[in-house]
Design a protein around this motif. Structure first.
Motif, PDB file in Angstrom:
ATOM      1  N   ASN A 157       1.035  -1.134   0.202  1.00 49.08           N
ATOM      2  CA  ASN A 157       0.185   0.070   0.394  1.00 49.08           C
ATOM      3  C   ASN A 157       0.707   1.889  -0.099  1.00 49.08           C
ATOM      4  O   ASN A 157       1.705   1.219   1.024  1.00 49.08           O
ATOM      5  CB  ASN A 157      -0.558   0.258   0.838  1.00 49.08           C
ATOM      6  CG  ASN A 157      -1.921  -1.120   0.829  1.00 49.08           C
ATOM      7  OD1 ASN A 157      -2.643  -1.121   0.321  1.00 49.08           O
ATOM      8  ND2 ASN A 157      -1.316  -2.428   2.063  1.00 49.08           N
ATOM      9  N   LEU A 158       0.729   1.985  -1.145  1.00 46.81           N
ATOM     10  CA  LEU A 158       1.929   3.312  -0.910  1.00 46.81           C
ATOM     11  C   LEU A 158       0.755   4.879  -0.838  1.00 46.81           C
ATOM     12  O   LEU A 158       0.970   5.580  -0.385  1.00 46.81           O
ATOM     13  CB  LEU A 158       1.969   3.380  -2.195  1.00 46.81           C
ATOM     14  CG  LEU A 158       2.736   2.733  -3.385  1.00 46.81           C
ATOM     15  CD1 LEU A 158       3.375   2.584  -4.600  1.00 46.81           C
ATOM     16  CD2 LEU A 158       4.050   2.383  -1.793  1.00 46.81           C
ATOM     17  N   GLY A 159      -0.478   4.701  -0.518  1.00 49.73           N
ATOM     18  CA  GLY A 159      -1.344   5.796  -0.377  1.00 49.73           C
ATOM     19  C   GLY A 159      -1.363   6.598  -1.677  1.00 49.73           C
ATOM     20  O   GLY A 159      -1.754   5.679  -2.746  1.00 49.73           O
ATOM     21  N   SER A 160      -2.423   7.546  -1.361  1.00 45.55           N
ATOM     22  CA  SER A 160      -3.156   8.236  -2.145  1.00 45.55           C
ATOM     23  C   SER A 160      -3.791   7.224  -3.210  1.00 45.55           C
ATOM     24  O   SER A 160      -4.388   6.785  -4.745  1.00 45.55           O
ATOM     25  CB  SER A 160      -1.937   8.052  -3.513  1.00 45.55           C
ATOM     26  OG  SER A 160      -1.201  10.066  -2.857  1.00 45.55           O
ATOM     27  N   GLY A 161      -4.496   6.172  -2.416  1.00 47.51           N
ATOM     28  CA  GLY A 161      -5.368   4.692  -3.872  1.00 47.51           C
ATOM     29  C   GLY A 161      -4.303   4.124  -4.334  1.00 47.51           C
ATOM     30  O   GLY A 161      -5.168   3.333  -5.379  1.00 47.51           O
ATOM     31  N   VAL A 162      -2.844   3.856  -4.274  1.00 46.70           N
ATOM     32  CA  VAL A 162      -2.262   3.433  -5.360  1.00 46.70           C
ATOM     33  C   VAL A 162      -1.918   1.340  -4.398  1.00 46.70           C
ATOM     34  O   VAL A 162      -0.997   1.697  -3.361  1.00 46.70           O
ATOM     35  CB  VAL A 162      -0.700   4.159  -5.665  1.00 46.70           C
ATOM     36  CG1 VAL A 162       0.271   3.187  -6.730  1.00 46.70           C
ATOM     37  CG2 VAL A 162      -1.203   5.035  -6.738  1.00 46.70           C
ATOM     38  N   GLN A 163      -1.942   0.251  -5.094  1.00 49.91           N
ATOM     39  CA  GLN A 163      -1.477  -0.919  -4.161  1.00 49.91           C
ATOM     40  C   GLN A 163      -0.971  -1.556  -4.914  1.00 49.91           C
ATOM     41  O   GLN A 163      -0.781  -1.437  -6.560  1.00 49.91           O
ATOM     42  CB  GLN A 163      -2.772  -1.594  -3.514  1.00 49.91           C
ATOM     43  CG  GLN A 163      -3.864  -0.974  -2.853  1.00 49.91           C
ATOM     44  CD  GLN A 163      -4.690  -1.621  -2.586  1.00 49.91           C
ATOM     45  OE1 GLN A 163      -5.491  -2.109  -2.861  1.00 49.91           O
ATOM     46  NE2 GLN A 163      -4.925  -1.720  -1.073  1.00 49.91           N
ATOM     47  N   ILE A 164       0.264  -1.952  -4.812  1.00 46.57           N
ATOM     48  CA  ILE A 164       0.572  -3.415  -5.893  1.00 46.57           C
ATOM     49  C   ILE A 164       0.385  -4.637  -4.732  1.00 46.57           C
ATOM     50  O   ILE A 164       1.024  -4.889  -4.581  1.00 46.57           O
ATOM     51  CB  ILE A 164       2.473  -2.931  -5.408  1.00 46.57           C
ATOM     52  CG1 ILE A 164       2.304  -1.676  -5.938  1.00 46.57           C
ATOM     53  CG2 ILE A 164       3.291  -3.687  -6.573  1.00 46.57           C
ATOM     54  CD1 ILE A 164       4.191  -0.792  -5.520  1.00 46.57           C
ATOM     55  N   PRO A 165      -0.224  -5.586  -5.704  1.00 48.91           N
ATOM     56  CA  PRO A 165      -0.706  -6.437  -5.652  1.00 48.91           C
ATOM     57  C   PRO A 165       0.977  -7.586  -6.003  1.00 48.91           C
ATOM     58  O   PRO A 165       1.295  -7.524  -7.175  1.00 48.91           O
ATOM     59  CB  PRO A 165      -2.357  -6.978  -6.488  1.00 48.91           C
ATOM     60  CG  PRO A 165      -2.055  -5.509  -7.145  1.00 48.91           C
ATOM     61  CD  PRO A 165      -1.388  -4.946  -6.547  1.00 48.91           C
ATOM     62  N   PRO A 166       0.659  -8.854  -5.073  1.00 49.58           N
ATOM     63  CA  PRO A 166       1.949  -9.155  -6.081  1.00 49.58           C
ATOM     64  C   PRO A 166       1.786 -10.171  -6.987  1.00 49.58           C
ATOM     65  O   PRO A 166       0.334 -10.841  -7.256  1.00 49.58           O
ATOM     66  CB  PRO A 166       1.919 -11.295  -4.989  1.00 49.58           C
ATOM     67  CG  PRO A 166       0.867 -10.227  -4.059  1.00 49.58           C
ATOM     68  CD  PRO A 166       0.345  -9.219  -4.718  1.00 49.58           C
ATOM     69  N   ALA A 167       2.416 -10.094  -7.847  1.00 42.43           N
ATOM     70  CA  ALA A 167       2.240 -11.133  -9.741  1.00 42.43           C
ATOM     71  C   ALA A 167       1.816 -12.829  -9.756  1.00 42.43           C
ATOM     72  O   ALA A 167       1.666 -12.813 -10.838  1.00 42.43           O
ATOM     73  CB  ALA A 167       2.934 -10.051 -10.460  1.00 42.43           C
ATOM     74  N   GLY A 168       2.833 -12.704  -8.744  1.00 36.86           N
ATOM     75  CA  GLY A 168       3.162 -14.331  -8.512  1.00 36.86           C
ATOM     76  C   GLY A 168       2.840 -15.017  -6.760  1.00 36.86           C
ATOM     77  O   GLY A 168       1.703 -14.626  -6.327  1.00 36.86           O
ATOM     78  N   SER A 169       3.307 -15.890  -6.746  1.00 40.45           N
ATOM     79  CA  SER A 169       3.101 -16.662  -5.409  1.00 40.45           C
ATOM     80  C   SER A 169       4.481 -16.821  -4.636  1.00 40.45           C
ATOM     81  O   SER A 169       4.027 -17.514  -3.573  1.00 40.45           O
ATOM     82  CB  SER A 169       2.762 -17.876  -5.697  1.00 40.45           C
ATOM     83  OG  SER A 169       3.628 -18.417  -6.072  1.00 40.45           O
TER      84      SER A 169
END
Length: 212
Positions: free
Chosen positions: A150-162
């Motif tokens: 979670n980066l704030g400003s509504g920006v998230q980075i979900p994981p691409a793999g496992s």
């Protein structure tokens, strides 16, 4: 014990170094820091004779931190990346990683004073690997992670793999997130280097991966 992870010169050939120390460290001129049974990150400025101009640390409230990368914009805006446990404070703003190893980026002015800091917040592990900037002072940061950042400003980075995945994020010069992306598969993946080409306006990132 002290470690230097990154360095950069300004237009007057002053040297800026980013690193960390364990237990204690002393710098020329009598400056010293201590951290009982832990590690803490630091940034130092030295002139062309390697005389210390200033040094600041990023000390976790109850655990450890590491300063991993540094870049300059116009000699007077210094940006750093690193990792930490527990809490860090930058110019009155506190970020909290809890029991996780999270990432951070922060700005220092030309006098060695913290301006702001922001967290790459995740209930997971985040490693910060490299940073660069463009002519509009936007920052590009790469690393690896194991969960949703979670980066704030509504920006998230979900994981691409496992497993560990590489990530890249764009922030403005005040630390506000613009976007973030992840890459990876079922095994260990990471992004280790980032470079913005002003001539073509292209952004390049490099890293490593296992499997498909």
């Amino acid at each position: 014990t002290a470690y230097i992870y990154d360095s950069v010169f300004d237009s007057s050939d002053n040297l800026y170094i980013a690193g960390s120390y364990t237990n204690s460290v002393s710098f020329p001129g009598g400056n010293s820091f201590s951290c009982s049974s832990c590690s803490a990150g630091f940034v130092a400025k030295l002139d062309t004779n390697l005389s210390l101009q200033w040094v600041v640390e990023s000390k976790s409230s109850t655990s450890s931190s590491w300063m991993k990368g540094i870049e300059l914009i116009h000699d007077d805006e210094i940006y750093v990346i690193g990792e930490f446990y527990s809490e860090l404070s930058f110019n009155g703003t506190t970020i909290d990683a809890g029991g996780n190893l999270n990432g951070f980026t922060a700005e220092i002015n030309s006098s060695g004073e913290w301006q702001w800091g922001m967290e790459f917040d995740c209930a997971c592990t985040v490693y910060m690997m490299d940073l660069d900037f463009d002519s509009s002072k936007n920052l590009y940061i790469v690393g690896r992670h194991t969960g949703m950042i979670n980066l704030g400003s509504g920006v998230q980075i979900p994981p691409a793999g496992s497993s560990y995945d590489g990530f890249i994020a764009k922030l403005d010069s005040l630390g506000s997130a613009k976007w973030g992306k992840s890459m990876g598969g079922s095994e260990f993946d990471q992004l280790t280097s980032v470079s913005y080409d002003e001539y073509s306006g292209s952004l390049f990132a490099a890293g490593t991966f296992r499997g498909a």
